[in-house]
Design an enzyme around this catalytic site. Structure first.
Site, PDB file in Angstrom:
ATOM      1  N   HIS A 133       0.907  -1.247  -0.133  1.00  0.00           N
ATOM      2  CA  HIS A 133       0.007   0.005  -0.028  1.00  0.00           C
ATOM      3  C   HIS A 133       0.712   1.418   0.028  1.00  0.00           C
ATOM      4  O   HIS A 133       0.225   2.299  -0.309  1.00  0.00           O
ATOM      5  CB  HIS A 133      -0.989   0.188   1.037  1.00  0.00           C
ATOM      6  CG  HIS A 133      -1.710  -1.171   1.371  1.00  0.00           C
ATOM      7  ND1 HIS A 133      -2.724  -1.310   0.267  1.00  0.00           N
ATOM      8  CD2 HIS A 133      -1.969  -1.772   2.253  1.00  0.00           C
ATOM      9  CE1 HIS A 133      -3.519  -2.421   0.823  1.00  0.00           C
ATOM     10  NE2 HIS A 133      -3.104  -2.956   1.651  1.00  0.00           N
ATOM     11  N   HIS A 171      -6.246  -7.628   1.006  1.00  0.00           N
ATOM     12  CA  HIS A 171      -6.496  -6.045   0.612  1.00  0.00           C
ATOM     13  C   HIS A 171      -6.080  -5.710  -0.934  1.00  0.00           C
ATOM     14  O   HIS A 171      -5.082  -6.406  -1.303  1.00  0.00           O
ATOM     15  CB  HIS A 171      -5.847  -5.192   1.297  1.00  0.00           C
ATOM     16  CG  HIS A 171      -6.441  -5.329   2.974  1.00  0.00           C
ATOM     17  ND1 HIS A 171      -5.699  -6.318   3.814  1.00  0.00           N
ATOM     18  CD2 HIS A 171      -7.484  -4.696   3.477  1.00  0.00           C
ATOM     19  CE1 HIS A 171      -6.334  -6.227   4.828  1.00  0.00           C
ATOM     20  NE2 HIS A 171      -7.546  -5.264   4.596  1.00  0.00           N
ATOM     21  N   ASP A 250      -3.530 -12.459   5.402  1.00  0.00           N
ATOM     22  CA  ASP A 250      -4.720 -12.112   5.818  1.00  0.00           C
ATOM     23  C   ASP A 250      -6.104 -12.603   5.139  1.00  0.00           C
ATOM     24  O   ASP A 250      -7.086 -12.200   5.517  1.00  0.00           O
ATOM     25  CB  ASP A 250      -4.852 -10.516   5.981  1.00  0.00           C
ATOM     26  CG  ASP A 250      -4.486  -9.815   4.982  1.00  0.00           C
ATOM     27  OD1 ASP A 250      -4.068 -10.346   3.874  1.00  0.00           O
ATOM     28  OD2 ASP A 250      -4.120  -8.691   4.895  1.00  0.00           O
TER      29      ASP A 250
HETATM   30 ZN    ZN Z   1      -3.906  -7.073   3.749  1.00  0.00          ZN
END
Ligand code: ZN
Length: 373
Positions: A133, A171, A250
């Site tokens: 990110h 994500h 995750d």
């Molecule tokens: Zn993640």
């Protein structure tokens, strides 16, 4: 081919983002301890990660931003102007003890992995890498620098022109996608939970930025369907010179920050299917906020790179590593016994639901057509 190499650092041990942060937990150090306890690290397979230099970090990041990160570590604080501008000390990106050195170390490890493999080929695991990110001049999503981008740039700087970045973190790999949005030499493919932070990646962002947003409850069968129906055909089409896989943990069922339901068999199978599909392969870590599932998943990733099967029951030294962990979230109150005694989860198969079938029906032939080589 030479044996896989593991690049890590002791900087991760006892480093924490703060007691209440999801990254309060040890991850890389536990992974390393587990791998060593299993006897899976032969002499010569381990390399200590260097710290990336400031000029190396500036290959992607703005000089002002890197200077602010260094100031934050030196002062153990951030002035309001820097916080506002760079989101350091904001949005879940705390100022912590190693807030410059730790990201610089993860970047140094991934850059080293790219340089090592660029000429000679080979396979490298950098479990501390995967900060997907990180933005050019902004901290985001617990990521301060984008070590994946820096590694991919090192491959480009070495003259590679057909690179595939794969991302199976829960994500969206937004920072990597944005960094290479206008560079056809790098194709990015992210499989992530739809409707979850950072709320991007709901559809393909162009001919070389692919996004597969999957529904909550995403299971092993569905992951296998995407692997075989999309990822492997994409690889066959691109014939990449190098593959980097961000293997965030995750997306596993027990993770507190996402709602996907994979077992670590999905990760092991994914790694096994792509690790030899290009002459150069780098496996990164990424997200993962349950200390047991992260360490079991990433140790299993290293085993997969080395052609080792997970033992039916962990030997006592490995079990002791896992029993030594504590976790202050709900999942830590009554951890199931198999988190201590096994490496491989029970499979989590299930139906391939309509949302996933729809992803498979997308026209893959358009992918890569804008790539000139
Ligand atoms: Zn993640």
């Amino acid at each position: 081919m030479a044996a896989p190499v593991l690049i890590a650092s002791e900087i991760y041990r006892r480093s924490t983002y703060g007691p209440k942060h999801p990254l309060a937990i040890p991850r890389v150090s536990t992974t390393l301890d587990l791998i060593r306890a299993l006897g899976w690290l032969a002499p010569g397979q381990y390399l200590d990660s260097p710290m990336a230099s400031v000029p190396e970090l500036q290959r992607f990041h703005d000089a002002d931003y890197i200077a602010a990160l260094q100031r934050a570590e030196a002062n153990q604080g951030i002035d309001p102007e820097d916080r506002e501008r760079f989101r350091i000390g904001a949005d879940g990106n705390p100022v912590y003890r190693e807030v410059f050195r730790r990201p610089a170390t993860s970047a140094g490890g991934v850059i080293l992995a790219a340089r090592m493999t660029a000429a000679a080929g080979g396979t490298v695991h950098v479990p501390g890498g995967g900060t997907h990110h990180g933005m050019r001049a902004k901290a985001s999503g617990f990521c301060y620098v984008n070590d994946a981008v820096l590694g991919l740039l090192a491959w480009l700087d070495a003259g590679l022109t057909r690179i595939l970045y794969l991302d199976i973190d829960a994500h969206h790999g937004d920072g990597v996608e944005i960094a290479f949005a206008d560079d056809a030499r790098v194709t990015t493919l992210s499989i992530h939970e739809g409707g979850r932070w950072p709320f991007s990646g709901s559809a393909h962002a162009g001919p070389h930025a692919l996004n597969l947003a999957v529904p909550p409850g995403f299971n092993d069968t569905e992951m296998r369907a995407l692997l075989q129906g999309l990822v492997l055909p994409l690889i066959a089409r691109l014939r990449p010179e190098a593959i980097m896989l961000q293997c965030g943990a995750d997306a596993l069922e027990e993770d507190p920050l996402a709602r996907l339901s994979l077992s670590n068999n999905a990760h092991a199978d994914f790694i096994a299917a792509v690790k030899d599909a290009a002459p150069r392969f780098i496996l990164l870590g990424g997200g993962g906020y349950n200390p047991w599932t992260v360490a079991r998943c990433w140790a299993r990733g290293w085993a997969t790179l080395n052609g080792q099967a997970a033992p039916e029951r962990l030997p006592p030294a490995a079990e002791a590593v896992l029993r030594g962990l504590s976790f202050h979230r709900a999942a830590g109150r009554n951890p199931p016994e198999h988190w201590f005694t096994t490496l491989a989860d029970e499979p989590r198969e299930g139906p391939v639901r309509a949302e996933v079938s729809a992803l498979l029906a997308q026209p893959l032939p358009e992918i890569g057509q804008a790539v000139a080589w």
